[in-house]
Design an enzyme around this catalytic site. Structure first.
Site, mmCIF file in Angstrom:
data_model
loop_
_atom_site.group_PDB
_atom_site.id
_atom_site.type_symbol
_atom_site.label_atom_id
_atom_site.label_comp_id
_atom_site.label_asym_id
_atom_site.label_seq_id
_atom_site.Cartn_x
_atom_site.Cartn_y
_atom_site.Cartn_z
ATOM 1 N N ASP A 92 11.358 13.901 22.563
ATOM 2 C CA ASP A 92 11.071 12.496 22.870
ATOM 3 C C ASP A 92 11.392 12.114 24.309
ATOM 4 O O ASP A 92 12.180 12.777 24.980
ATOM 5 C CB ASP A 92 11.910 11.592 21.957
ATOM 6 N N ASP A 93 10.779 11.000 24.706
ATOM 7 C CA ASP A 93 11.098 10.268 25.951
ATOM 8 C C ASP A 93 10.608 10.927 27.245
ATOM 9 O O ASP A 93 10.809 10.368 28.319
ATOM 10 C CB ASP A 93 12.611 9.990 26.083
ATOM 11 N N HIS B 201 9.026 1.875 25.508
ATOM 12 C CA HIS B 201 10.122 2.188 24.595
ATOM 13 C C HIS B 201 10.803 0.941 23.983
ATOM 14 O O HIS B 201 12.034 0.851 23.937
ATOM 15 C CB HIS B 201 11.166 3.053 25.330
ATOM 16 N N HIS C 196 15.456 15.587 23.048
ATOM 17 C CA HIS C 196 14.905 14.817 24.176
ATOM 18 C C HIS C 196 14.779 15.729 25.391
ATOM 19 O O HIS C 196 15.787 16.249 25.865
ATOM 20 C CB HIS C 196 15.813 13.632 24.501
HETATM 21 ZN ZN ZN Z 1 12.869 7.584 22.393
#
Ligand code: ZN
Length: 430
Positions: A238-239, A293, A380
């Site tokens: 993620d991210d 986000h 992440h």
């Molecule tokens: Zn996230």
């Protein structure tokens, strides 16, 4: 790699020694020429003219054998110009060319061509051929006839295997160690040496690739595909994308594995265009993690839509492929969000807490202790510690027999059809 470099160094060393020897030979010849010159000058001084000897002088252009390792740069050919005659002799009276002028030209690499029929990518012994060029042949016939003959001697280029060599029943690298658990190529064929160092025969899976070897151990088929009978895990990141995303792709590629990247639109820019394209090329899955986000539970339908559409567009523009899944930030999505995201909502059942601990060992340990068949792991790729942990964990998971797949591949293998707005946490076998 180290072995190859070592081998190459020894070859370079050998060629250097030859070079030195050649220089010594030239020095010796120069001394001899000087001596000969003095002796020759005596009758010249007395009679006023140099008397040509009857027999033509002979020159040999001799190439020496060279060693190289497959795929390395072809070495410079080592040539000796050997002359047994009087190098003050005039071989072309019209142009006042002395034998030593010709020798110098040859020593400078002029007058002949060297070629070999290999590009150095396949082991074996290859002839190094040498021949006089056209102008040299012409001069021999019309200007130097009767005064000099030139003989060309070829040699052999030994191209050695880049991995090592068979010695009886063992394949040894150039340090003398037996090669195990590794692919090798011998004379254009690919083999896999097992943990005993013996060529593997039959069918072997490594990550998502199935390799088939014949009874001799020669690789005859290589096919990518998921084996529904074997355990599988979906790693999700993620991210990102971020500065470390490429390293995740490196380890995925090295272990024939896939992952799913849930990307934030604010990070999806031209800077990471190559990473996005590489995700597609390696068979990874593109996921939407909104644009800014936010907690989607606090947004209106049109705001949710904007968050989703912007990132869908950015990813598609750079990767040439649309995201197929989404992940709500913080894992928070109520039924209103579900109705408006327009993609399957993928959550997780193994949370490494990588963003919190930022501890490589803890992350690795968490993965190894908790991940099992059908799981979705959350990580992440914007944190270097998470990426380092994956560089350790991915090889270990593959070694344990896990196929590292995308979320959609895992769902398909388990017979689950992903629907827009649906929530998915893991795909255990039923
Ligand atoms: Zn996230």
């Amino acid at each position: 790699m180290e072995d190859v470099q070592k081998r190459r160094r020894s070859i370079e060393e050998r060629n250097r020694i030859k070079q030195k020897r050649r220089q010594a030979l030239i020095r010796k010849r120069r001394m001899r020429s000087l001596l000969l010159f003095i002796i020759m000058m005596i009758p010249f001084i007395v009679t006023g003219e140099s008397k040509a000897s009857e027999k033509p002088e002979s020159i040999t252009i001799q190439v020496n054998d060279v060693y190289m390792i497959e795929d390395q740069e072809t070495p410079i050919f080592d040539v000796d110009i050997i002359c047994t005659g009087d190098d003050e002799r005039i071989i072309d009276s019209e142009n006042q060319v002395m034998l030593k002028n010709l020798i110098l030209e040859l020593e400078n690499g002029n007058g002949y061509n060297i070629y070999t029929e290999t590009d150095g990518t396949l082991e074996g012994d290859y002839d190094i051929k040498i021949s006089l060029d056209e102008s040299c042949q012409e001069s021999l016939l019309y200007h130097w006839l009767g005064n000099v003959t030139i003989c060309c001697e070829g040699a052999v280029l030994h191209v050695e295997n880049k991995y090592g060599q068979w010695q009886e029943n063992q394949f040894l690298d150039y340090d003398g160690n037996q090669v195990k658990d590794q692919f090798i190529e011998v004379k254009g064929e690919t083999y896999y040496l097992d943990e005993q160092g013996k060529p593997f025969t039959g069918v072997m899976r490594l990550g998502l690739i199935q390799y088939t070897f014949d009874t001799e151990g020669v690789l005859i088929q290589e096919a990518e595909g998921i084996d529904p009978e074997q355990p599988m895990i979906a790693i999700t990141l993620d991210d990102g994308p971020g500065a470390y995303t490429d390293r995740v792709l490196d380890v995925l590629e090295a272990y024939n594995s896939h992952a799913t990247f849930f990307m934030v639109g604010s990070n999806v820019s031209e800077t990471y265009a190559s990473e996005l394209q590489r995700m597609v090329a390696l068979g990874c899955e593109l996921g939407n993690h909104t644009t800014n986000h936010p907690n989607l539970n606090n947004l209106s339908a049109s705001q949710i839509s904007t968050e989703m559409e912007t990132t869908n567009r950015l990813i598609t523009e750079l990767a040439g492929q649309e995201p197929t899944v989404m992940r709500p930030p913080y894992g928070s999505a109520n039924s209103f969000v579900a109705e408006n995201v327009g993609l399957p909502m993928v959550f997780w059942n193994v949370d490494t807490l990588d963003w919190k601990t930022k501890d490589v060992d803890q992350i690795v340990q968490h993965i190894l202790e908790n991940a099992a068949d059908g799981d979705i792991i959350l990580l992440h790729d914007i944190h270097e510690t998470s990426v380092e942990a994956l560089e350790i964990a991915i090889p270990l998971l593959v070694e344990q027999g896990y196929q590292l797949v995308t979320v959609s591949e895992l769902a398909e293998a388990r017979g689950v059809e992903l629907v827009d707005g649906g929530s998915y946490y893991s795909f255990p076998t039923t």
